[in-house]
Scaffold this motif. Structure first.
Motif, short mmCIF file in Angstrom:
data_model
loop_
_atom_site.label_atom_id
_atom_site.label_comp_id
_atom_site.label_asym_id
_atom_site.label_seq_id
_atom_site.Cartn_x
_atom_site.Cartn_y
_atom_site.Cartn_z
N ILE A 1 1.11 3.84 -3.24
CA ILE A 1 0.67 5.33 -3.17
C ILE A 1 1.83 6.13 -3.70
O ILE A 1 1.44 7.26 -4.22
CB ILE A 1 0.55 5.66 -1.44
N ARG A 2 3.17 5.67 -3.38
CA ARG A 2 4.22 6.46 -3.90
C ARG A 2 4.07 6.46 -5.53
O ARG A 2 4.41 7.61 -6.24
CB ARG A 2 5.55 6.00 -3.62
N LEU B 1 1.64 5.84 -7.20
CA LEU B 1 0.39 6.46 -7.70
C LEU B 1 0.37 8.01 -7.84
O LEU B 1 0.03 8.95 -8.60
CB LEU B 1 -0.84 6.39 -6.80
N ALA B 2 1.15 8.57 -6.90
CA ALA B 2 1.51 10.10 -6.81
C ALA B 2 2.50 10.58 -7.92
O ALA B 2 2.27 11.50 -8.53
CB ALA B 2 2.55 10.36 -5.66
N SER C 1 1.11 -1.36 0.00
CA SER C 1 -0.03 -0.10 -0.14
C SER C 1 0.88 1.11 -0.22
O SER C 1 0.65 2.15 -0.77
CB SER C 1 -0.95 -0.11 1.27
#
Length: 373
Positions: A32-33, A35-36, A28
């Motif tokens: 998130i990294r 996705l950023a 997760s």
């Protein structure tokens, strides 16, 4: 045999639950990294799941040893709390036999970790690096999305379009803001804003790409200043920056184990030692976990959990520190990792035999007191 199957099942079930939880948490954070980066237009969102899939073996090779360590602590700790281990001890279950029973699931995990570290992880890292290298070669048109402000990596330009055709050649409602810098790139010299009703992509024979804007305005000036130059144009060409392409995968973590064995380079030999250290880590932490799992029902099953985790973290941190020192040439390559393994192996043996040694010493002392009494 029934007791062996029961203990192995308890350890493996607990280990699987702990490892799955840790894997979800770690994935997760990494997702998130990525996705950023996707939201900033650095990588294409469609490849996120592929990157994560190729990264899973690398996550698992580090998670499974910790999962086994916690699995033994929690499973055996529950047996001690429920007095099941007391019953087993009364029927002849010693710490040494419990250790032998624990080595069976440890062998299974060690083989799995060896398969991951020596085989799957390098292949997954190679594929993930290729995808990321392909993303580095993307131009602004490849990641542009209608209705979103986008800034390219290592660029002072922000682009926005209202509409975009499927083949990404025709744009509508274009807005581009770019900082102007001095020739050495250290000082800002103002800002340039381009707006246009439409635009199109034009590729020249040398491979350079231009964005041809039509029917728009150009604004040049300094933010906060009163002087701006406004230019109306029918057509205006903007050179799109070329992406840096690195087609070769040179990361040592992505090299195959066979390539590491055949290489004479010290850094690659250190990487090979690191991959071999992970299966060895599994056996050593098993030796540490069995005596640490022994708890008094009055004290609670989680009393030794925090010290045990700190001991495991010290072990792993020392391995990582030695790896860094070896890569910097601060330690001889022949004794680096093995010294750490031997150190914690001795600690595990000391904890395993400490209580029997104490009992033997007390028994001899009692015999001597009776003899002299």
């Amino acid at each position: 045999m029934i007791v062996f199957r029961y203990l192995a099942r308890e350890v493996l079930i607990t280990m699987s639950a702990v490892s799955a939880t840790l894997l979800v948490i770690i994935m997760s954070g990494r997702f998130i990294r990525y996705l950023a980066q996707a939201t900033r237009g650095i990588i294409d969102p469609s490849v996120l799941l592929w990157i994560m899939a190729f990264k899973i073996p690398g996550f698992l090779q580090m998670i499974l040893p910790l999962g086994l360590f916690l699995g033994i602590l929690l499973a055996y700790g529950r047996l001690y709390m429920d007095s099941e281990m007391t019953v087993l001890t009364a029927t002849g279950m010693s710490q040494q036999r419990l250790m032998l029973y624990s080595l069976a699931p440890a062998l299974l995990v060690a083989l799995l970790v060896a398969w991951l570290s020596l085989g799957l992880t390098p292949k997954g890292a190679e594929q993930a690096d290729r995808i990321l290298n392909d993303q580095d070669s993307l131009t602004e048109f490849d990641t542009l999305e209608a209705g979103r402000f986008q800034k390219m990596r290592n660029s002072d330009r922000v682009t926005y379009v209202e509409s975009l055709t499927k083949d990404r050649t025709e744009l509508g409602g274009v807005f581009i803001s770019e900082k102007r810098r001095s020739e050495d790139g250290t000082k800002e010299r103002g800002i340039t804003v381009l707006v246009a009703n439409s635009g199109r992509q034009e590729i020249h024979p040398d491979g350079s790409r231009y964005l041809i804007l039509e029917d728009g305005y150009r604004y040049d000036g300094t933010p906060g200043g009163a002087e701006y130059r406004v230019t109306k144009y029918d057509a205006h060409g903007v050179l799109m920056p070329k992406a840096e392409v690195n087609a070769d995968v040179t990361d040592r973590e992505a090299l195959s184990t066979r390539a590491l064995i055949d290489s004479d380079k010290p850094r690659l030999k250190i990487e090979l030692q690191w991959r071999l250290s992970l299966p060895i880590l599994v056996f050593v932490i098993t030796l540490l976990a069995v005596p640490l799992s022994r708890v008094n029902p009055r004290q609670g099953r989680f009393l030794k959990l925090l010290p045990a985790i700190l001991l495991y973290m010290a072990y792993l941190a020392l391995l990582i520190a030695v790896r860094g020192a070896l890569l910097k040439g601060q330690l001889p390559a022949g004794i680096g990792f093995w010294t750490v393994h031997v150190l914690f192996l001795l600690v595990g043996l000391l904890m395993l035999y400490w209580e029997p040694l104490q009992l033997s010493w007390k028994a001899r002392r009692s015999v001597q007191e009776v003899a002299h009494g």
